[in-house]
Design a protein around this motif. Structure first.
Motif, mmCIF file in Angstrom:
data_model
loop_
_atom_site.group_PDB
_atom_site.id
_atom_site.type_symbol
_atom_site.label_atom_id
_atom_site.label_comp_id
_atom_site.label_asym_id
_atom_site.label_seq_id
_atom_site.Cartn_x
_atom_site.Cartn_y
_atom_site.Cartn_z
ATOM 1 N N ASP A 40 0.865 -1.195 0.000
ATOM 2 C CA ASP A 40 0.000 0.000 0.000
ATOM 3 C C ASP A 40 0.896 1.237 0.000
ATOM 4 O OD1 ASP A 40 -2.015 1.848 0.135
ATOM 5 O OD2 ASP A 40 -2.479 1.490 2.251
ATOM 6 N N THR A 42 1.917 5.126 -0.316
ATOM 7 C CA THR A 42 1.355 6.462 -0.050
ATOM 8 C C THR A 42 2.469 7.494 -0.115
ATOM 9 O OG1 THR A 42 1.708 6.388 2.352
ATOM 10 C CG2 THR A 42 -0.390 5.506 1.513
ATOM 11 N N GLN A 44 3.747 10.108 1.984
ATOM 12 C CA GLN A 44 3.586 10.431 3.396
ATOM 13 C C GLN A 44 3.800 11.919 3.673
ATOM 14 O OE1 GLN A 44 6.199 8.189 5.926
ATOM 15 N NE2 GLN A 44 5.205 8.826 7.821
ATOM 16 N N SER A 66 5.979 5.996 1.344
ATOM 17 C CA SER A 66 5.963 4.890 2.303
ATOM 18 C C SER A 66 5.134 3.738 1.756
ATOM 19 C CB SER A 66 5.372 5.351 3.644
ATOM 20 O OG SER A 66 6.146 6.378 4.212
ATOM 21 N N ASN A 67 5.517 2.557 2.185
ATOM 22 C CA ASN A 67 4.725 1.360 1.906
ATOM 23 C C ASN A 67 4.121 0.923 3.240
ATOM 24 O OD1 ASN A 67 3.561 -1.034 1.225
ATOM 25 N ND2 ASN A 67 5.474 -2.066 0.633
ATOM 26 N N GLN A 68 2.861 1.268 3.444
ATOM 27 C CA GLN A 68 2.202 0.941 4.695
ATOM 28 C C GLN A 68 1.404 -0.368 4.602
ATOM 29 O OE1 GLN A 68 -0.237 4.385 5.465
ATOM 30 N NE2 GLN A 68 -1.884 3.709 4.094
ATOM 31 N N THR A 70 1.417 -4.766 3.786
ATOM 32 C CA THR A 70 1.993 -5.928 4.472
ATOM 33 C C THR A 70 2.909 -6.740 3.586
ATOM 34 O OG1 THR A 70 0.039 -7.233 3.886
ATOM 35 C CG2 THR A 70 0.015 -6.095 6.027
ATOM 36 N N GLY A 98 6.352 -1.431 5.378
ATOM 37 C CA GLY A 98 6.737 -0.630 6.534
ATOM 38 C C GLY A 98 7.924 0.274 6.310
ATOM 39 N N SER A 100 10.164 3.351 3.980
ATOM 40 C CA SER A 100 9.952 4.606 3.263
ATOM 41 C C SER A 100 11.178 4.947 2.445
ATOM 42 C CB SER A 100 9.663 5.757 4.236
ATOM 43 O OG SER A 100 8.506 5.512 4.985
#
Length: 368
Positions: A40, A42, A44, A66-68, A70, A98, A100
């Motif tokens: 995911d 975004t 940031q 960022s990759n927020q 999983t 998790g 960035s």
């Protein structure tokens, strides 16, 4: 062994046939564990350096992606836009869940307020758990000059037609940086009356330039434009002009009175007529012309001097009385030599009759 394999196969077929999920959430001490949802991406954060640039500065924008999710993301691209206009894009390598990564791009600052937008995976190459959070917009204000016409005044404040009027055009820099030299253009009724050079103006400072004009009758649009050619970069390029309405004071000449002497003339008397001209307007009149008529026959002309508002002046004509009743007429400025607020009240007519002898037979006598 064969029986175990057969059992597993039947179990898998049943799952596929009835659409059953392979994994269910399992609650361990109120903690829900789910299968991987995927990456995911975004945007940031977006920052700029300097934070408040001036016109022409090189601004470095830093976008934190960022990759927020999983799971690690695949490769993709990030695009940069300024005021909805595409600027550039850049390759984004895979980002672990998790984690960035920062990306930068440089822009030469332009005057005004701008929206900087960063869109990650703008080509939609990564299959994400949330496709609606891939962009962020950052608003940046560039410091600059802001020139305006602060006021247009004139002297004298109540000018008469034909008088010299001095217009004072005040220019203000309400921006945050020095406004470099430029010029201010001056117009009357849409016609250019020249321009004046404008020197540098500090933030918050003012400068006044003057223009002169011989006042004409009627209402006039007075307009000034500063930095007409946009030689000074400004935060607002749409507030550089001002228009005001100007009108000069106008006279209003009338024939106030016509009198004569002697008051009861006889035939063949040389009668002196006195014509009183009054300026009942608000402005000074120029020299005016008085024409004199008897029975609509032109007789003579006189001229008056300039008359202040409310002032009067007398002019005289002579005429040899003839028999009958006569119309005595006087007109002022019949050919509009003087512009007035009312051009319909410039004449006066009076009726004149000489005194005549009235012979009667008073008495008849005889003798004899």
């Amino acid at each position: 062994m064969l029986k175990r394999i057969l059992t597993v196969t039947i179990f898998l077929v049943a799952i596929l046939a009835f659409g059953c999920p392979l994994f269910y959430p399992v609650n361990y001490a109120n903690t829900v564990v789910r299968a991987e949802s995927g990456p995911d991406l975004t945007v940031q954060m977006i920052t700029s350096s300097p934070e408040t640039p001036t016109f022409g500065d090189d601004v470095t924008f830093t976008a934190t992606i960022s990759n927020q999710g999983t799971a690690a993301s695949g490769q993709c691209y990030v695009a940069y836009y300024i005021d909805d206009e595409y600027i550039d894009d850049e390759y984004v390598p895979p980002i672990d869940a998790g984690s960035s990564t920062e990306f930068t791009f440089i822009w030469a600052a332009e005057a005004g307020i701008h929206d900087i937008t960063v869109v990650v995976d703008y080509k939609e190459q990564v299959n994400e758990s949330d496709e609606g959070n891939n962009e962020k917009t950052y608003t940046l204000s560039t410091l600059g000059a802001d020139l305006i016409i602060d006021s247009i005044t004139w002297s004298p404040s109540d000018p008469n037609v034909g008088s010299t009027v001095i217009f004072n055009v005040t220019i203000r820099n309400r921006g945050a940086v020095v406004a470099n030299s430029n010029r201010v253009d001056f117009y009357i009724d849409g016609i250019s009356r020249g321009y004046k050079d404008v020197e540098r103006i500090d933030p918050g400072g003012t400068l006044t330039k003057t223009f002169s004009w011989f006042a004409k009758a009627g209402e006039h649009d007075i307009k000034a434009i500063v930095d007409k050619n946009n030689s000074v970069p400004e935060t607002d390029e749409d507030n550089n002009e001002m228009t005001v309405l100007f009108s000069a004071l106008l006279p209003d000449l009338i024939i106030d009175d016509i009198s004569w002497s002697p008051t009861e003339p006889s035939l063949s008397d040389n009668v002196s007529f006195t014509v009183t001209v009054t300026n009942q307007g608000s402005g000074v009149s120029g020299n005016s012309t008085i024409n004199f008529y008897v029975d609509d026959t032109y007789l003579d002309t006189e001229r008056t001097s300039k008359l202040e508002a409310g002032a009067s002046e007398n002019v005289t004509f002579s005429w040899i009385v003839v028999v009958g009743t006569h119309d005595i007429k006087a007109t002022v400025t019949p050919h509009a030599v003087v512009t007035e607020s009312d051009e319909t009240n410039n004449e006066k007519i009076v009726t004149f009759s000489p005194s005549l002898a009235d012979l009667i037979v008073q008495n008849i006598t005889w003798s004899g």
